[in-house]
Scaffold this motif. Structure first.
Motif, PDB file in Angstrom:
ATOM      1  N   GLY A 155       0.817  -1.203   0.000  1.00 25.41           N
ATOM      2  CA  GLY A 155       0.000   0.000   0.000  1.00 25.41           C
ATOM      3  C   GLY A 155       0.852   1.254   0.000  1.00 25.41           C
ATOM      4  N   LEU A 156       1.899   1.254   0.814  1.00 26.94           N
ATOM      5  CA  LEU A 156       2.830   2.379   0.792  1.00 26.94           C
ATOM      6  C   LEU A 156       3.476   2.514  -0.587  1.00 26.94           C
ATOM      7  N   GLY A 157       3.693   1.363  -1.230  1.00 18.90           N
ATOM      8  CA  GLY A 157       4.230   1.381  -2.588  1.00 18.90           C
ATOM      9  C   GLY A 157       3.284   2.058  -3.564  1.00 18.90           C
ATOM     10  N   PHE A 158       1.968   1.832  -3.421  1.00 17.02           N
ATOM     11  CA  PHE A 158       0.991   2.512  -4.271  1.00 17.02           C
ATOM     12  C   PHE A 158       1.115   4.030  -4.108  1.00 17.02           C
ATOM     13  N   LEU A 159       1.189   4.449  -2.856  1.00 14.31           N
ATOM     14  CA  LEU A 159       1.337   5.886  -2.593  1.00 14.31           C
ATOM     15  C   LEU A 159       2.653   6.400  -3.162  1.00 14.31           C
ATOM     16  N   LEU A 160       3.720   5.638  -2.954  1.00 12.35           N
ATOM     17  CA  LEU A 160       5.029   6.020  -3.471  1.00 12.35           C
ATOM     18  C   LEU A 160       5.001   6.143  -4.991  1.00 12.35           C
ATOM     19  N   GLY A 161       4.323   5.208  -5.662  1.00  9.58           N
ATOM     20  CA  GLY A 161       4.240   5.257  -7.114  1.00  9.58           C
ATOM     21  C   GLY A 161       3.545   6.503  -7.622  1.00  9.58           C
ATOM     22  N   GLY A 162       2.415   6.849  -6.982  1.00  7.74           N
ATOM     23  CA  GLY A 162       1.697   8.055  -7.386  1.00  7.74           C
ATOM     24  C   GLY A 162       2.506   9.318  -7.159  1.00  7.74           C
ATOM     25  N   VAL A 163       3.186   9.383  -6.018  1.00  2.93           N
ATOM     26  CA  VAL A 163       3.997  10.560  -5.691  1.00  2.93           C
ATOM     27  C   VAL A 163       5.201  10.666  -6.632  1.00  2.93           C
ATOM     28  N   PHE A 233     -10.517  -4.006  -8.549  1.00  2.00           N
ATOM     29  CA  PHE A 233      -9.421  -3.272  -7.929  1.00  2.00           C
ATOM     30  C   PHE A 233      -8.326  -2.863  -8.912  1.00  2.00           C
ATOM     31  N   VAL A 234      -7.965  -3.721  -9.851  1.00  2.00           N
ATOM     32  CA  VAL A 234      -6.772  -3.510 -10.668  1.00  2.00           C
ATOM     33  C   VAL A 234      -6.935  -2.362 -11.652  1.00  2.00           C
ATOM     34  N   TRP A 247     -10.102  12.695  -9.683  1.00  3.61           N
ATOM     35  CA  TRP A 247      -9.003  12.734  -8.720  1.00  3.61           C
ATOM     36  C   TRP A 247      -7.661  12.874  -9.435  1.00  3.61           C
ATOM     37  N   SER A 248      -6.656  13.413  -8.728  1.00  4.88           N
ATOM     38  CA  SER A 248      -5.301  13.507  -9.263  1.00  4.88           C
ATOM     39  C   SER A 248      -4.566  12.182  -9.049  1.00  4.88           C
ATOM     40  N   PHE A 249      -3.364  12.056  -9.648  1.00  2.67           N
ATOM     41  CA  PHE A 249      -2.559  10.858  -9.453  1.00  2.67           C
ATOM     42  C   PHE A 249      -2.243  10.646  -7.969  1.00  2.67           C
ATOM     43  N   ASP A 250      -1.889  11.742  -7.290  1.00  6.48           N
ATOM     44  CA  ASP A 250      -1.579  11.657  -5.867  1.00  6.48           C
ATOM     45  C   ASP A 250      -2.763  11.118  -5.076  1.00  6.48           C
ATOM     46  N   GLU A 251      -3.948  11.620  -5.387  1.00 12.78           N
ATOM     47  CA  GLU A 251      -5.149  11.228  -4.642  1.00 12.78           C
ATOM     48  C   GLU A 251      -5.514   9.771  -4.914  1.00 12.78           C
ATOM     49  N   PHE A 255      -5.483   6.861  -2.000  1.00 13.31           N
ATOM     50  CA  PHE A 255      -6.602   6.012  -1.600  1.00 13.31           C
ATOM     51  C   PHE A 255      -6.265   4.536  -1.769  1.00 13.31           C
ATOM     52  N   MET A 256      -5.637   4.196  -2.894  1.00 17.20           N
ATOM     53  CA  MET A 256      -5.247   2.800  -3.097  1.00 17.20           C
ATOM     54  C   MET A 256      -4.274   2.361  -2.004  1.00 17.20           C
ATOM     55  N   ALA A 257      -3.397   3.281  -1.616  1.00 20.52           N
ATOM     56  CA  ALA A 257      -2.447   2.984  -0.540  1.00 20.52           C
ATOM     57  C   ALA A 257      -3.175   2.792   0.783  1.00 20.52           C
ATOM     58  N   LEU A 258      -4.121   3.683   1.073  1.00 24.45           N
ATOM     59  CA  LEU A 258      -4.892   3.569   2.312  1.00 24.45           C
ATOM     60  C   LEU A 258      -5.630   2.247   2.372  1.00 24.45           C
ATOM     61  N   TRP A 259      -6.206   1.849   1.245  1.00 25.75           N
ATOM     62  CA  TRP A 259      -6.955   0.594   1.205  1.00 25.75           C
ATOM     63  C   TRP A 259      -6.042  -0.591   1.495  1.00 25.75           C
TER      64      TRP A 259
END
Length: 410
Positions: A155-163, A233-234, A247-251, A255-259
């Motif tokens: 999940g942190l990786g999802f957030l990292l990817g968007g950022v 999901f995918v 939503w933006s890429f970050d957002e 959310f995917m990271a939070l999930w």
């Protein structure tokens, strides 16, 4: 003690890999959606990633049982480094068709890498944890912690990817992740010196196919359990959030990271939520109950979306968070059962077989996520999820642990 130290290093390497794997998925999905790829095109990008997981888990279990988990771990990390390097060479002036083929090939290597490292870590836990006497239930706790921490990091990786995509760009992000894995591989090679997981007897080719009824039933259920998640999901959910909700890429990444982080956190806490689970028999009962509860949720969310009410968007987000909670309990219970029902001498073989089924489910779910979303929308993806979950839950009613597996835990 050396086995425990090696297991810790294997797990740490798996955590590092998982962080980059989650980031890579979000990078590829959002980058190519921005370039104009359709939902079905996006699904194609991940097909070989999931398909190679089928082959890797099938053959990888035999490799690990024959040569040890050290080799499969190193192969996984090295393969991911190559995949990231190849993806960094992608050029914007290539045709869409050629880009799809190129990315599918690189993603295939990433799929091999992911399942080699995952199998190595999840097999190793059986070899260092004793689950008898006063420590009964310890294996369930260790498996839950490992699985939960892995998904939290993904999940942190999802957030990292968007950022990273928003601030660093596609190519630089891939090179940065490849460099980090080089460090992980080098460090792990210095620490892990023993070969965990080698079978005491030679594994015959026909043993690649599990003979255990419990393993086969669990594997069949796993196909539908994870297809039911990935069908929405995918591709469906992130594209819906970006295109429909604006939503933006970050957002989207957040959310995917939070999930996934929430999902992973719950997985680690499942032994406390299901305290009566101490052996395979009680685990099966819990899996039946939580599977039935899970099957209802996507249908309810789909109905609300179809009504197009003013609170539909908020209900979708809250509903999917609840789905993540219940799905995490199911996934953790299934992960425990596959390890608990395996003999220590062939745990890598059985775990590989089981996660081959997992990869089949993810492959089917990924393809259907793009196909159904493109032609029928997110609501249809959620209804397909419900049907798959009904099959997965009913399958568990045919599950009975084998006597040898139960006796090894009592």
């Amino acid at each position: 003690m050396s086995d425990l130290r090696s297991y810790g290093a294997v797990t740490a390497a798996y955590w590092g890999f998982t962080l980059t794997d989650g980031a890579l998925r979000m990078l590829v999905l959002l980058h190519f959606h921005r370039l104009g790829f359709t939902p079905l095109d996006l699904a194609y990008l991940f097909l070989l990633y999931e398909a190679m997981g089928i082959v890797t888990n099938f053959v990888g279990g035999w490799i690990a049982a024959r040569f040890g988990l050290r080799l499969t771990l190193f192969l996984g990390l090295a393969t991911q480094i190559v995949a990231l390097g190849l993806l960094s060479q992608l050029r914007a002036d290539w045709s869409i068709d050629f880009s799809i083929i190129y990315v599918m090939g690189a993603q295939a290597l990433s799929g091999v890498a992911k399942d080699l490292t995952k199998m190595s870590s999840k097999s190793a836990v059986k070899l260092v944890v004793k689950d008898d006497g006063e420590d009964k239930g310890t294996l369930f706790r260790w498996v839950a912690i490992l699985t939960g921490s892995k998904n939290a990091l993904k999940g942190l990786g999802f957030l990292l990817g968007g950022v990273l995509l928003e601030w660093v760009g596609f190519e630089n992000s891939l090179l940065l992740m490849a460099l980090s894995l080089v460090v992980v591989l080098g460090t792990t090679a210095l620490v892990v010196k023993v070969d965990l997981g080698k079978a005491k007897q030679k594994i015959r080719t026909k043993e690649l196919f599990s003979k255990s009824r419990a393993i086969n039933v669990l594997s069949f259920a796993r196909i539908f359990l994870f297809a039911a998640r990935d069908v929405w999901f995918v591709v469906g959910l992130p594209v819906f959030l970006y295109s429909t909700l604006g939503w933006s890429f970050d957002e989207v990444g957040a959310f995917m990271a939070l999930w996934v982080i929430g999902y992973g956190t719950v997985q680690a806490l499942v032994p406390k939520l299901t305290q009566k689970v101490k052996d395979p028999h009680s685990g099966i009962g819990a899996a039946r109950f939580w599977g039935g509860a899970l099957a209802i949720l996507p249908a309810v969310i789909a109905v609300v979306l179809w009504q197009d009410l003013s609170f539909s968007g908020a209900f979708l987000l809250v509903g999917l968070l609840v789905f993540g909670f219940v799905f995490a309990v199911n996934s953790s219970l299934h992960s425990y059962l596959i390890v608990a029902c395996s003999d220590s001498d062939k745990v890598a073989l059985n775990v590989g077989f089981y996660y081959m089924a997992n990869a089949i489910g993810r492959l089917v779910g990924t393809l259907l996520s793009g196909l159904i979303f493109q032609y029928a929308g997110l609501e249809a993806c959620l209804l397909a999820s419900t049907m798959m979950l009904v099959v997965a839950t009913l399958t568990v009613f045919f599950l009975e642990p084998e006597k040898s597996s139960v006796s090894s835990l009592t």
